[in-house]
Design a protein around this motif. Structure first.
Motif, PDB file in Angstrom:
ATOM      1  N   ASN A 155      16.297   3.479  12.557  1.00 12.87           N
ATOM      2  CA  ASN A 155      16.517   3.605  11.120  1.00 12.87           C
ATOM      3  C   ASN A 155      15.219   3.395  10.346  1.00 12.87           C
ATOM      4  O   ASN A 155      15.202   3.560   9.129  1.00 12.87           O
ATOM      5  N   LEU A 156      14.157   3.049  11.050  1.00 16.08           N
ATOM      6  CA  LEU A 156      12.899   2.729  10.386  1.00 16.08           C
ATOM      7  C   LEU A 156      11.858   3.832  10.491  1.00 16.08           C
ATOM      8  O   LEU A 156      11.095   4.053   9.556  1.00 16.08           O
ATOM      9  N   ILE A 157      11.812   4.482  11.635  1.00 15.22           N
ATOM     10  CA  ILE A 157      10.815   5.537  11.837  1.00 15.22           C
ATOM     11  C   ILE A 157      11.492   6.720  12.506  1.00 15.22           C
ATOM     12  O   ILE A 157      12.501   6.573  13.193  1.00 15.22           O
ATOM     13  N   ALA A 158      10.925   7.899  12.272  1.00 16.68           N
ATOM     14  CA  ALA A 158      11.415   9.073  12.983  1.00 16.68           C
ATOM     15  C   ALA A 158      11.062   8.899  14.448  1.00 16.68           C
ATOM     16  O   ALA A 158       9.987   8.389  14.786  1.00 16.68           O
ATOM     17  N   VAL A 159      11.952   9.308  15.342  1.00 13.13           N
ATOM     18  CA  VAL A 159      11.757   9.069  16.766  1.00 13.13           C
ATOM     19  C   VAL A 159      10.463   9.686  17.277  1.00 13.13           C
ATOM     20  O   VAL A 159       9.757   9.070  18.064  1.00 13.13           O
ATOM     21  N   ASN A 160      10.119  10.847  16.800  1.00  9.82           N
ATOM     22  CA  ASN A 160       8.909  11.511  17.271  1.00  9.82           C
ATOM     23  C   ASN A 160       7.671  11.108  16.468  1.00  9.82           C
ATOM     24  O   ASN A 160       6.594  11.582  16.729  1.00  9.82           O
ATOM     25  N   GLN A 161       7.864  10.238  15.503  1.00  5.07           N
ATOM     26  CA  GLN A 161       6.778   9.823  14.639  1.00  5.07           C
ATOM     27  C   GLN A 161       6.195   8.511  15.129  1.00  5.07           C
ATOM     28  O   GLN A 161       6.918   7.608  15.522  1.00  5.07           O
ATOM     29  N   LYS A 162       4.878   8.405  15.095  1.00  5.85           N
ATOM     30  CA  LYS A 162       4.236   7.150  15.439  1.00  5.85           C
ATOM     31  C   LYS A 162       4.184   6.280  14.191  1.00  5.85           C
ATOM     32  O   LYS A 162       4.115   6.813  13.088  1.00  5.85           O
ATOM     33  N   PRO A 163       4.212   4.971  14.319  1.00  5.83           N
ATOM     34  CA  PRO A 163       4.193   4.103  13.141  1.00  5.83           C
ATOM     35  C   PRO A 163       3.018   4.400  12.206  1.00  5.83           C
ATOM     36  O   PRO A 163       3.160   4.333  11.009  1.00  5.83           O
TER      37      PRO A 163
END
Length: 141
Positions: free
Chosen positions: A129-137
């Protein structure tokens, strides 16, 4: 002859710190405290039983002021039992609500642990719920 306990002995019997018992005494929550010839507080079995009750009332979430009000009712005798029952029923209701909240929290932790186990074992795809799965922080900024 009745057994009298020193502050230290009373604390050991009721599993309370010396400072807590001294505070309760100074606040008037232990009525009719007796003193020995050296002017030290001493407690009989009735006092010990009452101090144990105070510990329980504290664990129930009762404030010092609420304990004082409850004590005042107790000292008035059996005519105040209906009022005391109301006070205890309200505390019981509050405790049951807290128990439900704690159970809900434990259920959440159990669910989250199972989610993590499933992700780690490959049974489930990771979702956040915090970051897109394919997105790095670092991509958030």
């Amino acid at each position: 002859m009745e057994t009298l306990y020193t502050m230290k002995e009373a604390c050991e019997k009721v599993d309370m710190t010396y400072d807590a018992l001294k505070f309760y005494c100074n606040e008037g929550l232990v009525p009719n405290v007796k003193r020995n010839r050296n002017n030290h507080r001493v407690f009989d079995e009735r006092d010990i039983n009452w101090i144990s009750s105070l510990s329980c009332l504290k664990r129930c979430g009762m404030s010092i002021q609420e304990m004082k009000e409850y004590l005042a009712l107790c000292l008035q005798g059996p005519d105040t039992i209906p009022e005391r029952k109301i006070i205890l029923a309200e505390k019981r209701k509050s405790l049951l609500k807290k128990i439900q909240e704690l159970n809900n929290s434990v259920d959440y932790i159990d669910w989250k642990q199972q989610f993590y186990d499933d992700v780690l074992s490959g049974k489930r795809k990771y979702e956040s719920n915090l970051i897109a799965v394919n997105q790095k922080p670092d991509d958030n900024f």
